[in-house]
Scaffold this active site. Structure first.
Site, mmCIF file in Angstrom:
data_model
loop_
_atom_site.group_PDB
_atom_site.id
_atom_site.type_symbol
_atom_site.label_atom_id
_atom_site.label_comp_id
_atom_site.label_asym_id
_atom_site.label_seq_id
_atom_site.Cartn_x
_atom_site.Cartn_y
_atom_site.Cartn_z
ATOM 1 N N GLU A 87 0.811 -1.221 0.000
ATOM 2 C CA GLU A 87 0.000 0.000 0.000
ATOM 3 C C GLU A 87 0.843 1.269 0.000
ATOM 4 O O GLU A 87 0.522 2.243 -0.679
ATOM 5 C CB GLU A 87 -0.918 0.023 1.227
ATOM 6 C CG GLU A 87 -2.061 -0.959 1.171
ATOM 7 C CD GLU A 87 -1.606 -2.380 1.413
ATOM 8 O OE1 GLU A 87 -0.509 -2.566 1.971
ATOM 9 O OE2 GLU A 87 -2.346 -3.294 1.058
ATOM 10 N N HIS A 157 -11.776 -5.896 8.338
ATOM 11 C CA HIS A 157 -12.526 -5.689 7.098
ATOM 12 C C HIS A 157 -13.729 -4.796 7.361
ATOM 13 O O HIS A 157 -14.691 -4.834 6.616
ATOM 14 C CB HIS A 157 -12.983 -7.036 6.515
ATOM 15 C CG HIS A 157 -11.853 -7.918 6.086
ATOM 16 N ND1 HIS A 157 -11.156 -8.687 6.968
ATOM 17 C CD2 HIS A 157 -11.296 -8.123 4.870
ATOM 18 C CE1 HIS A 157 -10.199 -9.342 6.317
ATOM 19 N NE2 HIS A 157 -10.263 -9.024 5.053
#
Lengths: 352, 393
Positions: A87, A157
């Site tokens: 990322e 999540h």
């Protein structure tokens, strides 16, 4: 069980046009879900600007939520491509691309994974124009990430990290509530000359279906929308939480409380004037978000409104938010700011 | 199309399992610990160090234990698959079937003082460290009796008394942690090492390289194990890595490439690595392995690879079948004995599932426990600060 109750609220379709809502486009279109609307926006963005690119983990085959379906086939692998699992590298790379005048639409697979890129966003993207005295900028950067609870996401999540980014001058933070909004807002974000972080409520990817016009349209940033008019209390929220808040408003109406519901849409910079005008009318404010209450963006809204509307307030500003715990696994129904918690807060604020 | 390119590359996964056959003398099942030497099918490839010998010292007892443990792990993962489909396991569930040789081979080479830290694909590693089946199933179903008391779920299994530092959801985040554990071991003169496991997807994370540099600089007894199952979720290694020779990516850190489907090769490599790490500092082990399931239960696992590839690996390189052949060819056990063992294991797993299903979910007050240590006095509020209000313990 509470888990089932929580989920059933999410299946409702979106606020109708009848409550004095101000809409950018009143046209009808095809019924689309959220990921399809975002997909359309990306198709249009890439089509209208040959120097725009979409990349991230797994976007080539359509992405884990299918938001990027068909892009690689249509625009080629040079413009729509997969990145390795890094990322920090992905966002840094996007900043560089944007600094050369391109539009980089970066996908972070889940907002929970955005933290390795946090340094790049805060220290590089947000400050680029400022520290170079406007010689350089990375305005073409848009970072998209699915955020929010999904019923069974657990710690990694389900997070709502918007508050961290709202604390960074130099970037914009935008959160759509529905498919039609998402398409227009995403196109505005991509075309905005500032770096933007665009959080997509993942629970709504399939659950939310709305008529979305097929043409190219943009919804302005930093303009909040009153999606339901009322007189007794103002409710402010964003993203998927608005559906829950609307349920609470409908229930409150049965008890004679008239609620005004505002979708903030852009959290940074946020539309203070619209919220202020509404609170001056109703005298009460309730903010609701999934992120934990302490230090959440509701705190900023509360403090600002207090400054601006102190004498008009009939009751303390109420915040109905996630609990101050990590996003739990089995305890999600307790953690979430549910309709009943909001309804209770509405009643106690009105009866203060 | 991408898939046709995949099938030609899948030949690299199908290496025949050749086993050396010594003269067959009937040996008594399972109690014989006299040494047998087996040659690994695939040679080791090394980077900046010598390869260990291909002749692995083992015993009938050990090979049989491999079989039993791997069969147990395989059954557990298949049971977890059914439980997930029955919605008794919610959230995310990442299964390890196909990779069992890694868990058992590693355990055979080390002690419980050596630490293991891994990613979210941790069910079998937990069992390898001595975890009980019922604890695993309870945790998967979010029950109080689970190894993390129901608060972690599939991705967060831990076992402190076996130095198993768990189960981590964020890809690659466990690597610097593992190097920190190694630092503590060196500082405390434990004569123990840490195995930090990560996948081929995580191999592209910046934090891996930061951890490698620090470990090499300070000669930490850290063994970084790349479980290369060739797919980072749906992305094949050739599409995400410029150099898929993960054992070489440490540059100045020595590395070894190992056939991760061969429990004996894994054992040999881990033994070698432990000796190396205690003397010379970090080493990378790349385990060439394969997972039969998709990345998680939400991934069918067939959109980015062909079913032929999966069944091909299952036929030619399955770790349990390989050990079964060894046991049969060395007359350590008969087919019937092995089948009976598998039946027993199936029952063991079914019993554990049934027991786990009976356990209660954690109490609602557990939502607020274990955030801070006592005396912090922080208050946690529910809706509008008037209702649910708890002072965190």
């Amino acid at each position: 069980m509470a888990a089932l109750l929580g989920r059933s609220f999410r299946k409702m379709s979106f606020p109708s046009l009848s409550h004095g809502a101000r809409r950018v486009s009143t046209e009808t279109g095809k019924p689309l879900n959220l990921y399809s609307a975002i997909n359309q926006a990306l198709h249009i963005a890439l089509d209208t600007d040959p120097r725009s690119y979409v990349f991230g983990e797994d976007v080539g085959f359509g992405g884990v939520f299918r938001c990027t379906t068909g892009l690689a086939e249509r625009f080629g692998k040079n413009r729509v491509f997969n990145t390795p699992l890094c990322e920090q590298g992905i966002v840094g790379f996007g900043i560089g691309l944007a600094a050369m005048g391109n539009r980089a639409v970066v996908e972070i697979q889940f907002a929970d994974y955005i933290y390795p890129a946090f340094d790049q966003i805060v220290n590089e993207a947000a400050k680029f124009r400022y520290r170079s005295g406007n010689q350089f900028n990375c305005g073409g950067l848009t970072i998209r990430a699915p955020y929010g609870a999904v019923g069974h996401g657990g710690h990694y999540h389900s997070q709502s990290p918007e508050a961290f980014f709202c604390h960074v001058p130099g970037i914009k933070v935008v959160i759509p509530r529905s498919p039609r909004e998402a398409k227009g807002l995403l196109l505005s974000c991509i075309r905005d000359p500032n770096p933007v972080v665009f959080f997509e409520p993942k629970w709504l990817y399939r659950q939310a279906v709305e008529e979305v016009p097929e043409h190219d349209y943009m919804i302005p940033l930093s303009e909040a929308e009153v999606i339901r008019e009322g007189n007794d209390i103002t409710l402010v929220g964003w993203g998927a939480q608005l559906t829950i808040m609307e349920q609470a408003c409908l229930d409150a109406e049965k008890e004679g409380i008239s609620c005004e519901l505002i979708d903030l849409k852009t959290l940074l910079p946020w539309d203070k004037e619209t919220v202020e005008a509404s609170v001056k009318k109703t005298g009460r404010l309730l903010i609701s978000h999934e992120a934990p209450v302490t230090g959440g963006f509701g705190a900023e809204i509360s403090a600002t409104i207090l400054e601006r509307c102190f004498l008009k307030l009939e009751a303390p500003v109420s915040r109905v938010c996630g609990l101050d715990t990590p996003f739990p696994l089995v305890f999600e129904p307790f953690y979430m700011p549910t309709k009943n918690k909001i309804l209770d807060a509405i009643k106690s604020t009105v009866n203060y | 199309m991408a898939l046709s390119r995949l099938s030609s590359r899948s030949n690299t996964f199908l290496k025949p399992a050749i086993t050396a056959l010594p003269s067959s003398i009937r040996r008594h099942v399972s109690t014989d610990s006299s040494p047998i030497t087996i040659e690994t099918a695939v040679p080791f490839t090394s980077h900046l160090c010598e390869s260990p010998s291909r002749s692995v010292e083992t015993s009938s007892e050990e090979i049989l234990a491999f079989f039993r443990d791997m069969a147990r792990m395989r059954r557990m993962e298949i049971a977890a698959d059914s439980l997930y489909k029955a919605k008794l396991i919610r959230g995310f569930c990442h299964l390890y079937d196909g990779q069992e040789a890694l868990a058992v081979g590693m355990e055979a080479a080390i002690t419980r003082k050596d630490a293991i830290i891994t990613s979210y694909r941790d069910h079998c590693t937990f069992i390898g460290r001595g975890g009980k089946l019922v604890d695993a199933f309870s945790e998967l179903m979010g029950r109080k009796t689970g190894c993390s008391h129901g608060k972690g779920g599939s991705m967060h299994f831990y076992k402190k008394d076996a130095s198993f530092y768990g189960g981590h959801g964020i890809v690659g985040a466990q690597i610097p942690l593992g190097c920190g554990l190694a630092f503590a071991q060196k500082y405390n003169k434990d004569e123990a090492v840490t195995f930090a496991l990560y996948g081929d997807g995580a191999a592209n994370q910046g934090q891996l390289f930061e951890a490698l540099n620090i470990s090499a600089l300070w000669d930490l007894p850290a063994i970084l194990v790349c479980e290369n199952n060739h797919y980072g979720m749906g992305t094949a290694t050739w599409r995400s890595a410029k150099s898929p020779a993960y054992f070489k990516r440490g540059d100045y850190v020595p590395g070894l490439k190992v056939d991760g489907m061969d429990a004996l090769a894994v054992k040999q490599a881990c033994k070698f690595a432990k000796e190396h790490a205690l003397k010379n500092g970090p080493i990378i082990l790349e385990m060439d392995t394969y997972r039969y399931h998709g990345h998680s239960m939400s991934d069918p696992g067939s959109t980015y690879r062909t079913r032929d590839e999966i069944s091909g690996v299952r036929q030619v390189r399955d770790p349990i079948e390989r050990v079964r052949k060894l046991l049969l060819s060395h007359d350590i056990a008969t087919e019937k004995e092995l089948k009976d063992m598998e039946k027993e294991i199936r029952k063991e797993v079914d019993d554990a599932v049934a027991q786990a299903k009976e356990s209660p979910v954690p109490d609602a007050s557990e939502l607020f426990t274990n955030m801070y240590v006592k005396d912090c006095g922080v208050e946690s509020f529910g809706a509008d600060r008037k209702e649910l209000k708890v002072t965190l313990p």
